[in-house]
Write a protein that holds these residues in place. Structure first.
Motif, PDB file in Angstrom:
ATOM      1  N   ARG A 246       0.822  -1.203   0.000  1.00 39.56           N
ATOM      2  CA  ARG A 246       0.000   0.000   0.000  1.00 39.56           C
ATOM      3  C   ARG A 246       0.860   1.260   0.000  1.00 39.56           C
ATOM      4  NH1 ARG A 246      -3.169  -3.528   2.896  1.00 39.56           N
ATOM      5  NH2 ARG A 246      -5.450  -3.454   2.565  1.00 39.56           N
ATOM      6  N   ASP A 247       1.890   1.269   0.817  1.00 41.15           N
ATOM      7  CA  ASP A 247       2.765   2.441   0.899  1.00 41.15           C
ATOM      8  C   ASP A 247       3.525   2.664  -0.403  1.00 41.15           C
ATOM      9  OD1 ASP A 247       2.090   3.085   3.544  1.00 41.15           O
ATOM     10  OD2 ASP A 247       3.541   1.646   4.341  1.00 41.15           O
ATOM     11  N   VAL A 248       3.908   1.574  -1.049  1.00 40.78           N
ATOM     12  CA  VAL A 248       4.622   1.681  -2.318  1.00 40.78           C
ATOM     13  C   VAL A 248       3.750   2.372  -3.364  1.00 40.78           C
ATOM     14  CG1 VAL A 248       5.481   0.326  -4.268  1.00 40.78           C
ATOM     15  CG2 VAL A 248       6.217  -0.220  -1.944  1.00 40.78           C
ATOM     16  N   VAL A 249       2.497   1.963  -3.481  1.00 40.13           N
ATOM     17  CA  VAL A 249       1.594   2.579  -4.456  1.00 40.13           C
ATOM     18  C   VAL A 249       1.317   4.028  -4.101  1.00 40.13           C
ATOM     19  CG1 VAL A 249      -0.743   2.519  -5.422  1.00 40.13           C
ATOM     20  CG2 VAL A 249       0.546   0.396  -5.123  1.00 40.13           C
ATOM     21  N   ARG A 250       1.064   4.299  -2.823  1.00 33.54           N
ATOM     22  CA  ARG A 250       0.792   5.673  -2.389  1.00 33.54           C
ATOM     23  C   ARG A 250       1.985   6.584  -2.694  1.00 33.54           C
ATOM     24  NH1 ARG A 250      -0.148   4.478   2.505  1.00 33.54           N
ATOM     25  NH2 ARG A 250      -2.338   3.933   2.131  1.00 33.54           N
ATOM     26  N   ASP A 251       3.168   6.105  -2.400  1.00 34.23           N
ATOM     27  CA  ASP A 251       4.400   6.852  -2.608  1.00 34.23           C
ATOM     28  C   ASP A 251       4.598   7.187  -4.088  1.00 34.23           C
ATOM     29  OD1 ASP A 251       6.972   7.856  -2.375  1.00 34.23           O
ATOM     30  OD2 ASP A 251       7.923   5.919  -2.023  1.00 34.23           O
ATOM     31  N   LEU A 252       4.560   6.150  -4.932  1.00 31.60           N
ATOM     32  CA  LEU A 252       4.882   6.346  -6.344  1.00 31.60           C
ATOM     33  C   LEU A 252       3.751   7.006  -7.121  1.00 31.60           C
ATOM     34  CD1 LEU A 252       6.844   3.073  -7.194  1.00 31.60           C
ATOM     35  CD2 LEU A 252       7.734   5.353  -6.680  1.00 31.60           C
ATOM     36  N   SER A 253       2.502   6.788  -6.737  1.00 31.18           N
ATOM     37  CA  SER A 253       1.402   7.455  -7.447  1.00 31.18           C
ATOM     38  C   SER A 253       1.460   8.963  -7.237  1.00 31.18           C
ATOM     39  CB  SER A 253       0.049   6.894  -7.001  1.00 31.18           C
ATOM     40  OG  SER A 253      -0.204   7.138  -5.633  1.00 31.18           O
ATOM     41  N   GLU A 254       1.825   9.393  -6.040  1.00 37.79           N
ATOM     42  CA  GLU A 254       1.960  10.831  -5.798  1.00 37.79           C
ATOM     43  C   GLU A 254       3.127  11.419  -6.585  1.00 37.79           C
ATOM     44  OE1 GLU A 254      -0.072  12.916  -4.284  1.00 37.79           O
ATOM     45  OE2 GLU A 254      -1.404  11.196  -4.056  1.00 37.79           O
ATOM     46  N   LEU A 255       4.244  10.707  -6.621  1.00 45.67           N
ATOM     47  CA  LEU A 255       5.389  11.153  -7.425  1.00 45.67           C
ATOM     48  C   LEU A 255       5.006  11.245  -8.893  1.00 45.67           C
ATOM     49  CD1 LEU A 255       8.431  11.729  -7.877  1.00 45.67           C
ATOM     50  CD2 LEU A 255       8.778   9.240  -7.958  1.00 45.67           C
ATOM     51  N   CYS A 256       4.310  10.232  -9.377  1.00 44.32           N
ATOM     52  CA  CYS A 256       3.901  10.212 -10.783  1.00 44.32           C
ATOM     53  C   CYS A 256       2.954  11.358 -11.098  1.00 44.32           C
ATOM     54  CB  CYS A 256       3.249   8.865 -11.092  1.00 44.32           C
ATOM     55  SG  CYS A 256       2.886   8.603 -12.835  1.00 44.32           S
ATOM     56  N   LYS A 257       1.928  11.542 -10.263  1.00 46.97           N
ATOM     57  CA  LYS A 257       0.942  12.601 -10.512  1.00 46.97           C
ATOM     58  C   LYS A 257       1.582  13.987 -10.591  1.00 46.97           C
ATOM     59  CE  LYS A 257      -2.192  11.384  -7.380  1.00 46.97           C
ATOM     60  NZ  LYS A 257      -3.443  11.379  -6.580  1.00 46.97           N
ATOM     61  N   ARG A 258       2.539  14.238  -9.718  1.00 44.19           N
ATOM     62  CA  ARG A 258       3.198  15.551  -9.722  1.00 44.19           C
ATOM     63  C   ARG A 258       3.893  15.833 -11.041  1.00 44.19           C
ATOM     64  NH1 ARG A 258       4.971  14.020  -4.518  1.00 44.19           N
ATOM     65  NH2 ARG A 258       7.103  13.632  -5.272  1.00 44.19           N
ATOM     66  N   ASN A 259       4.302  14.787 -11.717  1.00 43.80           N
ATOM     67  CA  ASN A 259       5.126  14.977 -12.907  1.00 43.80           C
ATOM     68  C   ASN A 259       4.413  14.717 -14.228  1.00 43.80           C
ATOM     69  OD1 ASN A 259       8.022  15.554 -11.968  1.00 43.80           O
ATOM     70  ND2 ASN A 259       7.411  13.856 -10.648  1.00 43.80           N
ATOM     71  N   ILE A 260       3.172  14.223 -14.187  1.00 41.87           N
ATOM     72  CA  ILE A 260       2.493  13.923 -15.454  1.00 41.87           C
ATOM     73  C   ILE A 260       1.154  14.638 -15.608  1.00 41.87           C
ATOM     74  CG2 ILE A 260       3.600  11.650 -15.525  1.00 41.87           C
ATOM     75  CD1 ILE A 260       0.813  10.441 -14.969  1.00 41.87           C
ATOM     76  N   SER A 261       0.778  15.490 -14.651  1.00 40.07           N
ATOM     77  CA  SER A 261      -0.530  16.149 -14.737  1.00 40.07           C
ATOM     78  C   SER A 261      -0.457  17.428 -15.555  1.00 40.07           C
ATOM     79  CB  SER A 261      -1.051  16.467 -13.330  1.00 40.07           C
ATOM     80  OG  SER A 261      -1.305  15.281 -12.609  1.00 40.07           O
ATOM     81  N   VAL A 262      -1.450  17.616 -16.394  1.00 39.06           N
ATOM     82  CA  VAL A 262      -1.614  18.839 -17.187  1.00 39.06           C
ATOM     83  C   VAL A 262      -3.031  19.347 -16.972  1.00 39.06           C
ATOM     84  CG1 VAL A 262      -1.690  19.825 -19.505  1.00 39.06           C
ATOM     85  CG2 VAL A 262       0.036  18.114 -18.960  1.00 39.06           C
ATOM     86  N   SER A 263      -3.181  20.602 -16.591  1.00 43.80           N
ATOM     87  CA  SER A 263      -4.510  21.149 -16.330  1.00 43.80           C
ATOM     88  C   SER A 263      -5.044  21.874 -17.558  1.00 43.80           C
ATOM     89  CB  SER A 263      -4.463  22.104 -15.131  1.00 43.80           C
ATOM     90  OG  SER A 263      -3.532  23.142 -15.351  1.00 43.80           O
ATOM     91  N   LEU A 264      -6.340  21.677 -17.810  1.00 43.51           N
ATOM     92  CA  LEU A 264      -7.006  22.262 -18.978  1.00 43.51           C
ATOM     93  C   LEU A 264      -8.315  22.913 -18.568  1.00 43.51           C
ATOM     94  CD1 LEU A 264      -6.723  19.379 -21.615  1.00 43.51           C
ATOM     95  CD2 LEU A 264      -5.324  21.438 -21.512  1.00 43.51           C
ATOM     96  N   SER A 265      -8.734  23.916 -19.353  1.00 43.02           N
ATOM     97  CA  SER A 265     -10.066  24.485 -19.195  1.00 43.02           C
ATOM     98  C   SER A 265     -10.796  24.560 -20.528  1.00 43.02           C
ATOM     99  CB  SER A 265      -9.987  25.878 -18.564  1.00 43.02           C
ATOM    100  OG  SER A 265      -9.190  26.737 -19.344  1.00 43.02           O
ATOM    101  N   ASN A 266     -10.077  24.436 -21.646  1.00 44.57           N
ATOM    102  CA  ASN A 266     -10.686  24.515 -22.972  1.00 44.57           C
ATOM    103  C   ASN A 266     -11.200  23.150 -23.424  1.00 44.57           C
ATOM    104  OD1 ASN A 266      -9.962  27.217 -23.115  1.00 44.57           O
ATOM    105  ND2 ASN A 266      -8.004  26.772 -24.096  1.00 44.57           N
ATOM    106  N   THR A 267     -12.014  23.148 -24.476  1.00 45.82           N
ATOM    107  CA  THR A 267     -12.439  21.917 -25.116  1.00 45.82           C
ATOM    108  C   THR A 267     -12.031  21.952 -26.579  1.00 45.82           C
ATOM    109  OG1 THR A 267     -14.639  22.851 -25.516  1.00 45.82           O
ATOM    110  CG2 THR A 267     -14.358  21.475 -23.554  1.00 45.82           C
ATOM    111  N   TYR A 268     -11.992  20.768 -27.204  1.00 48.54           N
ATOM    112  CA  TYR A 268     -11.401  20.629 -28.529  1.00 48.54           C
ATOM    113  C   TYR A 268     -12.280  19.767 -29.427  1.00 48.54           C
ATOM    114  CZ  TYR A 268      -7.439  22.369 -25.884  1.00 48.54           C
ATOM    115  OH  TYR A 268      -6.647  23.144 -25.065  1.00 48.54           O
TER     116      TYR A 268
END
Length: 446
Positions: A246-268
């Motif tokens: 559980r700790d392994v997933v929690r640890d790495l998912s947070e690291l991953c999210k910080r580096n792969i998230s892109v925020s959008l407000s427009n539509t295409y």
């Protein structure tokens, strides 16, 4: 622009379109061996050498060819601690967590596991036996079945890749052994329509996700003693974590999210979703790019005009034949993919193909599958869910006929699949990018 395609890239140019490229932060890549050694030296909970005994028979569940996990490196790091605990190579078996995917070939095993390929066994879901049960969200009892080698082991270890997953939020942790080395019972329940409709079962979400919770419970029931996982982003591997699953997933998912998230407000009008190897080897895996975009935290195609438009799945195929026309109301998800394996060769892939190939329409298939389906067919259910509202175009593939069989459109190139004048979002690595609603961490290149 360059887009991933198998182990290489293809060029695409959309000069008549208004193009936005989604660029996640990316992070600083690390060398997998160094990251694994650091993680093993500082695990969540006791080190591996303290969790095993010198006379233990050990099973290591590893990922299969559909995951870009450096399993040879991770297994080597695990062996270092196992040897320190007095465990010889002859006491260790490796089980490839295929789930319902096809077996890996001898050459693939050698490539993935190097010197450890000779102690590797392809998992057979039909041979799995029940080792206990876990409780579903409504209190129901769900059997947990397990590969006999893993079930008989004194100590169970797993490798894994913590990356965005449509249902589990992120993969890795107990998933490698509970699903990868498990039987059909848990797959049938967790991947069934009732579970996939539950609040919290979504891409990128770990906490409050009942799908993830059941995997974690299954890991406990199996007796998963130790995990060594990695995560990655567009730039490469981002880190490793070891110890309690559980700790392994929690640890790495947070690291991953910080580096792969892109925020959008427009539509295409259209989204180009890149895949690349190993996921673009077959249609089953490649469609993840389309569903990850359309069913994630923020749907970049969900404009009010489009929601009010035609949702029948019918329409003009002029773009697929090379003619460029004005954008339609229905949004397009465009996925360049090699598809050298066609729809895919495993049990799950065949069930996916048979469901889509035999469907009258996406709407009819979705309604039918809401009543239930066999394990492995869940990808057809999720694809049908997307196809009710949007068109999926798969370009540059080696098996366009398979694409057309499955309620999707085959096109020779990205350019042919997108009408002139479209507003286009390009997500070069759709499986390593989380598109989220507008907020901190916006990263674009215009």
């Amino acid at each position: 622009m360059e887009l991933p395609y198998g182990d290489t890239t293809i060029e695409a140019s959309l000069p008549d379109c208004n193009v936005t490229v989604a660029e996640p932060p990316g992070g600083d890549p690390v060398e997998p061996r160094e990251a694994a050694e650091r993680a093993m030296a500082d695990p969540h909970g006791p080190p591996l050498a303290e969790r095993v005994s010198a006379d233990d028979e050990v099973a290591i569940a590893v990922t299969d060819v559909t995951r870009a996990t450096p399993d040879d490196v991770l297994v080597d790091a695990l062996f270092s601690d196992l040897r320190a605990a007095g465990i010889d190579r002859e006491q260790v078996s490796i089980v490839v967590g295929l789930g319902l995917h096809r077996p890996m070939t001898d050459e693939e095993l050698r490539t993935a596991l190097g010197e450890y390929a000779d102690i590797a066994h392809n998992h057979d879901a039909d041979a799995a036996r029940e080792v206990g049960t876990v409780e579903g969200p409504d209190g129901e009892s769900v059997p947990v079945e397990l590969n006999p080698i893993v079930a008989d082991a004194d100590a169970v270890i797993s490798t894994g890749m913590v990356e965005p997953h449509q249902y589990a939020g992120f993969s890795g942790g107990a998933k490698t052994v509970a699903i990868g080395a498990g039987g059909e019972s848990l797959v049938r329940y967790t991947h069934g329509p009732a579970m996939l409709a539950r609040e919290g079962v979504r891409l990128g979400r770990v906490e409050g996700n009942p799908f993830r919770a059941m995997l974690d419970e299954a890991g406990d029931r199996i007796g998963l003693d130790f995990c060594l996982n990695v995560t990655h982003g567009p730039a490469g591997f981002l880190g490793a974590s070891a110890g309690d699953h559980r700790d392994v997933v929690r640890d790495l998912s947070e690291l991953c999210k910080r580096n792969i998230s892109v925020s959008l407000s427009n539509t295409y009008d259209a989204v180009v979703a890149g895949v690349g190897a190993p996921k673009d080897a077959n249609l089953y895996q490649a469609t993840r790019a389309a569903t990850y975009v359309a069913l994630g935290d923020y749907d970049p195609l969900a404009s009010p005009a489009r929601r009010a438009g035609d949702a029948s799945g019918e329409g003009d195929d002029s773009a697929a034949s090379g003619a460029r026309s004005e954008p339609r109301d229905r949004g397009r998800l465009v996925v360049p993919a090699r598809l050298q394996e066609g729809a895919g060769e495993g049990t799950g892939e065949r069930r996916f193909y048979d469901r889509l190939r035999g469907a009258e329409s996406a709407e009819a298939l979705y309604d039918e599958m809401r009543r239930g389906y066999e394990p492995g067919a869940q990808r057809a259910f999720v694809v049908a869910r997307v196809l009710r509202n949007y068109d999926i175009y798969v370009t540059n593939s080696e098996h366009p006929g398979v694409v057309e069989d499955c309620l999707m459109h085959a096109s020779g190139s990205v350019e042919d699949a997108i009408p002139k004048g479209s507003d286009v979002l390009v997500v070069p690595d759709a499986l390593d990018t989380l598109v989220v609603s507008d907020g901190p961490g916006n990263g674009f290149a215009r």
